[in-house]
Design an enzyme around this catalytic site. Structure first.
Site, mmCIF file in Angstrom:
data_model
loop_
_atom_site.group_PDB
_atom_site.id
_atom_site.type_symbol
_atom_site.label_atom_id
_atom_site.label_comp_id
_atom_site.label_asym_id
_atom_site.label_seq_id
_atom_site.Cartn_x
_atom_site.Cartn_y
_atom_site.Cartn_z
ATOM 1 C CG MET A 1 44.820 98.317 -13.013
ATOM 2 S SD MET A 1 44.817 98.508 -14.822
ATOM 3 C CE MET A 1 43.436 99.600 -15.007
ATOM 4 N NE ARG A 2 51.581 99.473 -8.065
ATOM 5 C CZ ARG A 2 51.408 100.332 -7.072
ATOM 6 N NH1 ARG A 2 52.258 101.308 -6.882
ATOM 7 N NH2 ARG A 2 50.392 100.211 -6.255
ATOM 8 C CB ILE A 3 52.540 104.531 -14.118
ATOM 9 C CG1 ILE A 3 51.142 104.742 -14.718
ATOM 10 C CG2 ILE A 3 53.615 105.156 -14.995
ATOM 11 C CD1 ILE A 3 50.588 106.114 -14.497
ATOM 12 C CG LEU A 4 55.970 99.232 -14.578
ATOM 13 C CD1 LEU A 4 56.150 98.136 -15.622
ATOM 14 C CD2 LEU A 4 56.410 98.739 -13.200
ATOM 15 C CG HIS B 1 45.010 100.977 -23.312
ATOM 16 N ND1 HIS B 1 45.023 101.364 -21.986
ATOM 17 C CD2 HIS B 1 44.183 101.851 -23.960
ATOM 18 C CE1 HIS B 1 44.260 102.435 -21.849
ATOM 19 N NE2 HIS B 1 43.734 102.748 -23.018
ATOM 20 C CG ASP C 1 47.864 103.651 -21.618
ATOM 21 O OD1 ASP C 1 48.337 102.559 -21.244
ATOM 22 O OD2 ASP C 1 46.954 104.232 -21.002
ATOM 23 C CD GLU D 1 41.325 93.719 -23.173
ATOM 24 O OE1 GLU D 1 42.158 93.392 -22.312
ATOM 25 O OE2 GLU D 1 40.423 94.548 -22.938
HETATM 26 C C1 GAR Z 1 41.733 94.597 -19.451
HETATM 27 O O1 GAR Z 1 40.591 95.094 -20.097
HETATM 28 C C2 GAR Z 1 42.971 95.374 -19.852
HETATM 29 O O2 GAR Z 1 42.951 95.768 -21.210
HETATM 30 C C3 GAR Z 1 42.858 96.579 -18.963
HETATM 31 O O3 GAR Z 1 42.466 96.045 -17.723
HETATM 32 C C4 GAR Z 1 41.676 94.872 -17.947
HETATM 33 C C5 GAR Z 1 42.265 93.751 -17.136
HETATM 34 O O4 GAR Z 1 41.444 92.630 -17.190
HETATM 35 N N1 GAR Z 1 44.109 97.259 -18.858
HETATM 36 C C6 GAR Z 1 44.218 98.580 -18.768
HETATM 37 O O5 GAR Z 1 43.264 99.346 -18.741
HETATM 38 C C7 GAR Z 1 45.650 99.099 -18.702
HETATM 39 N N2 GAR Z 1 45.687 100.491 -18.919
HETATM 40 P P1 GAR Z 1 41.980 91.207 -16.714
HETATM 41 O O6 GAR Z 1 42.581 91.408 -15.320
HETATM 42 O O7 GAR Z 1 40.755 90.353 -16.661
HETATM 43 O O8 GAR Z 1 43.001 90.728 -17.707
#
Ligand code: GAR
Length: 202
Positions: free
Chosen positions: A90-93, A109, A145, A174
């Site tokens: 959750m960090r923008i590179l 995503h 994104d 996912e």
């Molecule tokens: C996942 O739903 C992923 O798609 C989302 O965070 C969750 C992480 O779950 N990512 C984002 O929203 C990135 N913008 P996890 O830690 O259980 O894999």
């Protein structure tokens, strides 16, 4: 055998799906390092349990984002990584960091991009009232994104879905498409042409 590093900030369920895909023999990859920017992230314990080298790198211990990223780069170079996999990172590179690993960073995503970029994509989908949402695996470019799309999976949004219901259903997808996307890259079947991904042989 492609060498990958996974960046994760939290729960790490996508990391787990990748670990499981490697151990079952489905995914021809070696996870050489897991990095988290959050102390005590469940992702780090999952890496521990799987015997994978893992590291918490504290962004707060650096004056600037650039110094934090320099540390990340040093770690990546140290293990000779070929693909950086963002799994709930959750960090923008920065554009500089992304430039160093051009077309070698992928992200997942929880929406059908380009819809619902940014935070809480599942909540955005429920609030908007779309009938379908899903998830997207894409190459990371200098935007947020954005970047060439590798795979997507569609999930129906039911009228009485809570955000949690939808998020859980998307998460299942996912876990299915992320290992598959990495496998396609490992098999060298993913090409980028004119900003779009072509998957060779399928
Ligand atoms: C996942 O739903 C992923 O798609 C989302 O965070 C969750 C992480 O779950 N990512 C984002 O929203 C990135 N913008 P996890 O830690 O259980 O894999």
């Amino acid at each position: 055998m492609i060498k990958i590093t996974v960046f994760a900030s939290g729960r790490g369920s996508n990391l787990q799906a990748i670990i499981d895909a490697v151990s079952s023999g489905y995914l021809p990859a070696e996870i050489c390092l897991v990095v988290s920017d959050r102390e005590g992230a469940e992702a780090l314990s999952r890496a521990d349990r799987a015997g994978i080298t893992n590291k918490f790198i504290d962004p707060k211990s650096f004056e600037e984002q650039a110094d934090f990223e320099a540390e990340l780069l040093a770690e990546l170079r140290g293990v000779g990584v070929e693909l950086v996999v963002l799994a709930g990172f959750m960090r923008i590179l920065s554009a500089d960091f992304v430039g160093e690993f051009s077309n070698k960073i992928i992200n997942i995503h929880p929406s059908l991009l380009p819809a619902f970029k940014g935070l809480e994509a599942q909540k955005q989908a429920v609030e908007y009232g779309v009938r379908y949402s899903g998830c997207t695996v894409h190459f990371v470019d200098r935007g947020i994104d954005t970047g060439p799309i590798i795979l997507q999976a569609v999930v129906e949004v039911k009228e009485d879905d809570s955000v949690e219901d939808l998020a859980a259903r998307i998460l299942e997808q996912e876990h299915r498409i992320y290992p598959r996307a990495i496998k396609l890259i490992a098999e060298d079947r993913v090409k980028i042409e004119g900003g779009r991904v072509i998957i060779e042989g399928g």
